[in-house]
Scaffold this motif. Structure first.
Motif, short mmCIF file in Angstrom:
data_model
loop_
_atom_site.label_atom_id
_atom_site.label_comp_id
_atom_site.label_asym_id
_atom_site.label_seq_id
_atom_site.Cartn_x
_atom_site.Cartn_y
_atom_site.Cartn_z
N THR A 1 18.75 21.14 114.63
CA THR A 1 18.92 22.24 113.68
C THR A 1 20.18 23.00 114.08
O THR A 1 20.69 22.82 115.18
CB THR A 1 17.69 23.16 113.67
OG1 THR A 1 17.80 24.11 112.60
CG2 THR A 1 17.52 23.89 114.99
N HIS A 2 20.68 23.84 113.19
CA HIS A 2 21.84 24.64 113.56
C HIS A 2 21.46 25.78 114.50
O HIS A 2 22.19 26.10 115.43
CB HIS A 2 22.54 25.19 112.31
CG HIS A 2 23.76 26.00 112.62
ND1 HIS A 2 24.86 25.47 113.25
CD2 HIS A 2 24.04 27.30 112.41
CE1 HIS A 2 25.78 26.41 113.40
NE2 HIS A 2 25.30 27.55 112.90
N GLY A 3 20.32 26.37 114.24
CA GLY A 3 19.84 27.45 115.11
C GLY A 3 19.67 28.78 114.41
O GLY A 3 18.86 29.60 114.83
N HIS A 4 20.41 29.02 113.34
CA HIS A 4 20.33 30.32 112.66
C HIS A 4 18.96 30.57 112.04
O HIS A 4 18.52 31.72 111.96
CB HIS A 4 21.44 30.45 111.62
CG HIS A 4 21.33 29.51 110.47
ND1 HIS A 4 21.44 28.14 110.63
CD2 HIS A 4 21.13 29.73 109.15
CE1 HIS A 4 21.31 27.55 109.44
NE2 HIS A 4 21.11 28.50 108.54
N LEU A 5 18.27 29.53 111.61
CA LEU A 5 16.94 29.69 111.01
C LEU A 5 15.88 30.00 112.05
O LEU A 5 14.74 30.33 111.71
CB LEU A 5 16.56 28.42 110.24
CG LEU A 5 17.49 28.04 109.09
CD1 LEU A 5 17.09 26.70 108.50
CD2 LEU A 5 17.50 29.14 108.02
N TYR A 6 16.25 29.89 113.33
CA TYR A 6 15.32 30.12 114.44
C TYR A 6 15.77 31.24 115.36
O TYR A 6 15.30 31.34 116.49
CB TYR A 6 15.12 28.81 115.22
CG TYR A 6 14.43 27.78 114.37
CD1 TYR A 6 13.04 27.75 114.27
CD2 TYR A 6 15.16 26.89 113.59
CE1 TYR A 6 12.40 26.85 113.45
CE2 TYR A 6 14.53 25.98 112.77
CZ TYR A 6 13.15 25.96 112.70
OH TYR A 6 12.52 25.06 111.87
N SER A 7 16.70 32.07 114.90
CA SER A 7 17.18 33.23 115.67
C SER A 7 17.70 32.86 117.05
O SER A 7 17.48 33.56 118.03
CB SER A 7 16.07 34.29 115.81
OG SER A 7 15.55 34.65 114.55
N ALA A 8 18.44 31.74 117.12
CA ALA A 8 18.90 31.20 118.41
C ALA A 8 19.85 32.14 119.16
O ALA A 8 20.00 32.00 120.37
CB ALA A 8 19.57 29.84 118.20
N THR B 1 12.55 31.04 121.69
CA THR B 1 11.11 30.88 121.53
C THR B 1 10.74 30.15 120.24
O THR B 1 9.92 29.22 120.26
CB THR B 1 10.41 32.26 121.57
OG1 THR B 1 10.74 32.89 122.80
CG2 THR B 1 8.90 32.12 121.45
N ARG B 2 11.32 30.54 119.12
CA ARG B 2 10.99 29.90 117.84
C ARG B 2 11.47 28.46 117.81
O ARG B 2 10.80 27.58 117.25
CB ARG B 2 11.59 30.71 116.69
CG ARG B 2 10.93 32.08 116.53
CD ARG B 2 11.52 32.89 115.42
NE ARG B 2 11.38 32.20 114.14
CZ ARG B 2 12.26 32.32 113.13
NH1 ARG B 2 13.30 33.11 113.25
NH2 ARG B 2 12.07 31.66 112.01
N LEU B 3 12.61 28.18 118.41
CA LEU B 3 13.15 26.83 118.49
C LEU B 3 12.23 25.93 119.32
O LEU B 3 11.91 24.81 118.92
CB LEU B 3 14.55 26.89 119.08
CG LEU B 3 15.42 25.65 119.06
CD1 LEU B 3 15.65 25.15 117.65
CD2 LEU B 3 16.75 25.96 119.73
N ALA C 1 10.08 22.65 117.87
CA ALA C 1 10.22 21.34 118.51
C ALA C 1 8.86 20.84 118.98
O ALA C 1 8.51 19.67 118.76
CB ALA C 1 11.21 21.42 119.66
N ALA C 2 8.07 21.71 119.60
CA ALA C 2 6.74 21.32 120.06
C ALA C 2 5.84 20.94 118.89
O ALA C 2 5.10 19.95 118.96
CB ALA C 2 6.11 22.46 120.88
N GLU C 3 5.88 21.74 117.83
CA GLU C 3 5.09 21.47 116.63
C GLU C 3 5.39 20.07 116.07
O GLU C 3 4.49 19.38 115.59
CB GLU C 3 5.40 22.54 115.58
CG GLU C 3 4.77 22.36 114.24
CD GLU C 3 5.27 23.40 113.23
OE1 GLU C 3 5.24 23.09 112.03
OE2 GLU C 3 5.67 24.50 113.64
#
Length: 157
Positions: free
Chosen positions: A80-87, A92-94, A98-100
């Motif tokens: 992913t780029h990262g912006h959708l996961y507040s990188a 944490t969201r990333l 990934a785990a999911e």
């Protein structure tokens, strides 16, 4: 054994992409993690079978996927780029996504800072950026039977 070149945040720096062309040619996969997917579409035109394009927050029009699971030799990789996961503020969201998805590696960009971390058994890799006027880097990933080695490689100026 398979190899992948992972890049992100090229922002139109065609000279950096040209400098990587020999490595693109010899690699099994080329993964562009967004910003700017138009750069990635030029790579995909040259290497269509092995180029994966992920959309970033600066990508209009969107020429790839917002996120994708890539399987290389039994290794599941979340890209992913990262912006959708507040990188820029947390990983944490990333890690959770990934785990999911059952991935043991997560690739992301967006922050322009190369780094590799391990959180809750997930290896997170940011290849850095290829923007003009900054330190440029990419990631070279070697996968062998579900095992992997990642190396952040600086590009000479």
């Amino acid at each position: 054994m398979k190899t992948a070149v992972i890049i992100s945040d090229s922002h139109g720096n065609m000279s950096a992409l040209t400098a990587l062309d020999e490595i693109f040619a010899e690699s099994d996969y080329i993964i562009h993690l967004g910003d700017v997917s138009a750069d990635a579409s030029r790579i995909r035109a040259r290497y269509p079978e092995k180029t994966i394009v992920i959309n970033g927050n600066c990508d209009v029009p969107k020429l790839g996927d917002d996120e994708r699971v890539i399987e290389i030799e039994n290794l599941k990789i979340f890209a992913t780029h990262g912006h959708l996961y507040s990188a820029k503020t947390t990983l944490t969201r990333l890690v959770g996504r990934a785990a999911e998805l059952g991935c043991s590696v997560a690739l992301y960009g967006h922050t322009h800072a190369a780094r590799e971390d391990e959180v809750c058994g997930i290896t997170l890799i940011n290849p850095g950026n290829l923007r003009r006027y900054s330190e440029n880097s990419y990631c070279y990933l070697v996968v062998n039977g579900g095992n992997f080695t990642a190396k952040i490689v600086p590009l000479p100026r």
